[in-house]
Motif scaffolding. Structure first.
Motif, PDB file in Angstrom:
ATOM      1  N   MET B   1      -3.241   5.522  -5.774  1.00 21.52           N
ATOM      2  CA  MET B   1      -3.380   6.981  -5.645  1.00 21.52           C
ATOM      3  C   MET B   1      -3.379   7.382  -4.166  1.00 21.52           C
ATOM      4  SD  MET B   1      -3.779   9.764  -7.528  1.00 21.52           S
ATOM      5  CE  MET B   1      -3.220  11.128  -6.513  1.00 21.52           C
ATOM      6  N   THR B   2      -4.531   7.221  -3.551  1.00 20.25           N
ATOM      7  CA  THR B   2      -4.601   7.611  -2.140  1.00 20.25           C
ATOM      8  C   THR B   2      -4.186   6.405  -1.291  1.00 20.25           C
ATOM      9  OG1 THR B   2      -6.819   6.842  -1.646  1.00 20.25           O
ATOM     10  CG2 THR B   2      -6.633   8.941  -2.768  1.00 20.25           C
ATOM     11  N   ARG B  47      -2.964   9.666   5.418  1.00 20.71           N
ATOM     12  CA  ARG B  47      -3.854  10.635   6.065  1.00 20.71           C
ATOM     13  C   ARG B  47      -5.217   9.984   6.215  1.00 20.71           C
ATOM     14  NH1 ARG B  47      -3.769  15.449   2.588  1.00 20.71           N
ATOM     15  NH2 ARG B  47      -2.214  16.259   4.017  1.00 20.71           N
ATOM     16  N   ASN B  49      -8.993   9.043   6.402  1.00 23.32           N
ATOM     17  CA  ASN B  49     -10.138   9.566   5.679  1.00 23.32           C
ATOM     18  C   ASN B  49     -11.310   9.728   6.641  1.00 23.32           C
ATOM     19  OD1 ASN B  49     -12.567   9.735   4.297  1.00 23.32           O
ATOM     20  ND2 ASN B  49     -11.683   8.805   2.466  1.00 23.32           N
TER      21      ASN B  49
END
Lengths: 334, 334
Positions: B1-2, B47, B49
């Motif tokens: 997912m991320t 991106r 975190n």
DNA sequence: CTGTTAGCGCATTCAC
DNA sequence: GTGAATGCGCTAACAG
């Protein structure tokens, strides 16, 4: 140095899991154990670390809000609505001014996303495809607030700027005015600018009044630009009998311009605006204006966002709040 | 997912440490490696975190600001100053309204601390010992903003409210006024209320003018209370020749009260206030007032906070910004 | 210049 | 009801 959940666990003679449970109000803890833990927390002055919690739970209970300018009364009012509701649902808000500048807007959206906000409230100028692009990379809900995208694809709450302007001008027409000038915002601004200008034109049209270009001046929403625009109208060979301003502030400028010219409001020239900021009733004559429920726009959009964040299904993801004509003292019948 | 730093590392064929280095602009990376990493980041849409980063580095690059009410123009202006400087130093701000209510203030300070803010800007009502107690448990710097504690122990930036009021009233006296009324804020408010009232009294005293209780009314800072207070003065057997208001907004109320009574400002009664909000020059007559640099208070306090957060040593942890008398049209010589 | 290894403080399975 | 173990995504030594 800092006391952690471990320290509390040791102090209370339980495991960290248990401490976590009592801190998070999990019912599966014996009252007596709960008490022990609370005492240990008290004794140690333990304060949960929300960052660690955020990493573990993937929720930060904070939402990002990008706003054009917090020192602008209009937006500050929206912000207050947002914060009140956020507070009610135990969210905090990270506030970023972006001055309606696209690059800055996109930049702050990204840093907000990096900070793992649980949701985003976006208030800006035009929502371009680049914005949409940035929004798409977010895997948290985003709602537009006092802004809409032309495609109409995003959740949003706003008022109908075109209709608000239309109603304002229509009210002027119903009072017998036929020569109505407008002090507009920049036409690049889709909501406060373009839409209101369109509303003005449509009202004229519907009343069979010819649109006259020399009756429109573009201002920058500020007092001074209202003064300047009005000066221009006052020197026209055929002066308008009424002026419609896209904002209260420019309207106030117009009023003073008229007064300085030696004429009176509303006896000689009527003035009507949109906004209904606090100032509207703090000037003489008090401004007739179309009220925009800014606080509510903030509150409703935040409420919508909470639903989206909880994955509740919302029937209506795009809401238009009603505006209202407030008649005060700056307009008179012809 | 991320996508995480691991994924980027694998994609770029380097270790996560190297990715971390390029993301954090660590110079110890070969340009070519850096390039590879950037490409991988781009390809994967990575991106960083910030929450994870915050946990690992114990820095969140966000500061908390507690503010009485963001929809109040004065505070909104301070907030803008704060945000601009915060932005400049790459901090974000979490904004909390606390309505000058002690319980709420202390509560939000605690949640802000839980969120591991790197510093705190506090703007509120009275700073009590309970506040100090809460502040003490923080292990991040805190600076008071447009607020001071009586003990004078905390870093703070503010203006000298007493002196500002003194100067305002003195200006009136120098114009020949001897009967000067005051529309005050609540005396419980140490800064905008009590201090300004003290300044008023001292100015009178220094000029050898007897203090007259019936010349003082307490308002709530708002327009309407200015109207009401002035009505009271207008009906006094001996009307004052000048009125000093603790805020612009009440002053505007006073002006309208006077005008509605059939008198003129400044011909019949002079009006002087403190604040110099945008409104002060958006009314007729334009208000003479003592300017408070609200934006600067925000900016300077944020700047001070950045220094404290970086553990730079600051020579002056308590700063008083200068105020300035702005003479416009609401005062005339007697 | 680059990789390995530990945590950061907590929520969350999964057992018991 | 409670505990042990694992990992969230990243920074920060420490080696090499």
């Amino acid at each position: 140095m800092t006391v952690t959940i471990y320290d509390v666990a040791r102090e209370a003679g339980v495991s960290m899991a248990t401490v976590s449970r009592v801190v998070n109000n999990n019912p599966n803890v014996k009252p007596q154990t709960r008490k022990k833990v609370f005492e240990a927390i008290e004794r140690l002055g333990y304060r949960p670390n929300a960052v660690a919690r955020g990493l573990a739970s993937k929720k930060t209970t904070t939402v990002g809000v990008v706003i054009p300018d917090i020192s602008n009364a209009i937006f500050a009012e929206v912000a207050r609505g947002i914060e009140d509701i956020a507070n009610m649902y135990h969210y905090n808000i990270i506030l970023c001014n972006a001055d309606k500048r696209k690059d800055k807007e996109i930049r702050v959206v990204n840093t907000l996303l990096e900070k793992q906000v649980d949701g985003l409230l976006f208030m800006g100028g035009t929502v371009t495809d680049d914005h949409l692009q940035a929004f798409k990379t977010a895997n948290v809900p985003i709602v537009l607030c006092a802004t809409t995208d032309e495609h109409g694809t995003m959740p949003a709450v706003d008022i109908d700027h075109e209709a608000a302007a239309y109603d304002a001008v229509k009210a002027l027409i119903e009072q017998g005015h036929r020569s109505i000038a407008m002090i507009s915002g920049t036409l690049q601004d889709p909501a406060n600018g373009y839409a209101r200008f369109q509303g003005y034109k449509r009202a004229l049209e519907d009343a069979g009044i010819a649109y006259d270009e020399s009756y429109v001046r573009v201002g920058n929403y500020r007092y001074e630009s209202g003064v300047d625009a009005m000066k221009y109208f006052l020197e026209l060979p055929k002066r308008p009998s009424a002026v419609f301003s896209a904002t209260d502030e420019m309207a106030i400028g117009a009023v003073h311009s008229i007064q300085d010219f030696g004429l009176k409001v509303p006896e000689d020239i009527s003035v009507m605006s949109v906004d209904n900021t606090r100032m509207a009733s703090m000037v003489r004559p008090k401004l007739s204006t179309v009220a925009q429920p800014m606080y509510d726009i903030g509150a409703v959009s935040m409420r919508l966002l909470t639903k989206l964040m909880k994955k509740e299904n919302v029937e209506q993801a795009r809401v238009i709040l009603p505006h209202e004509l407030i008649s005060r003292q700056s307009v008179r019948a012809l």
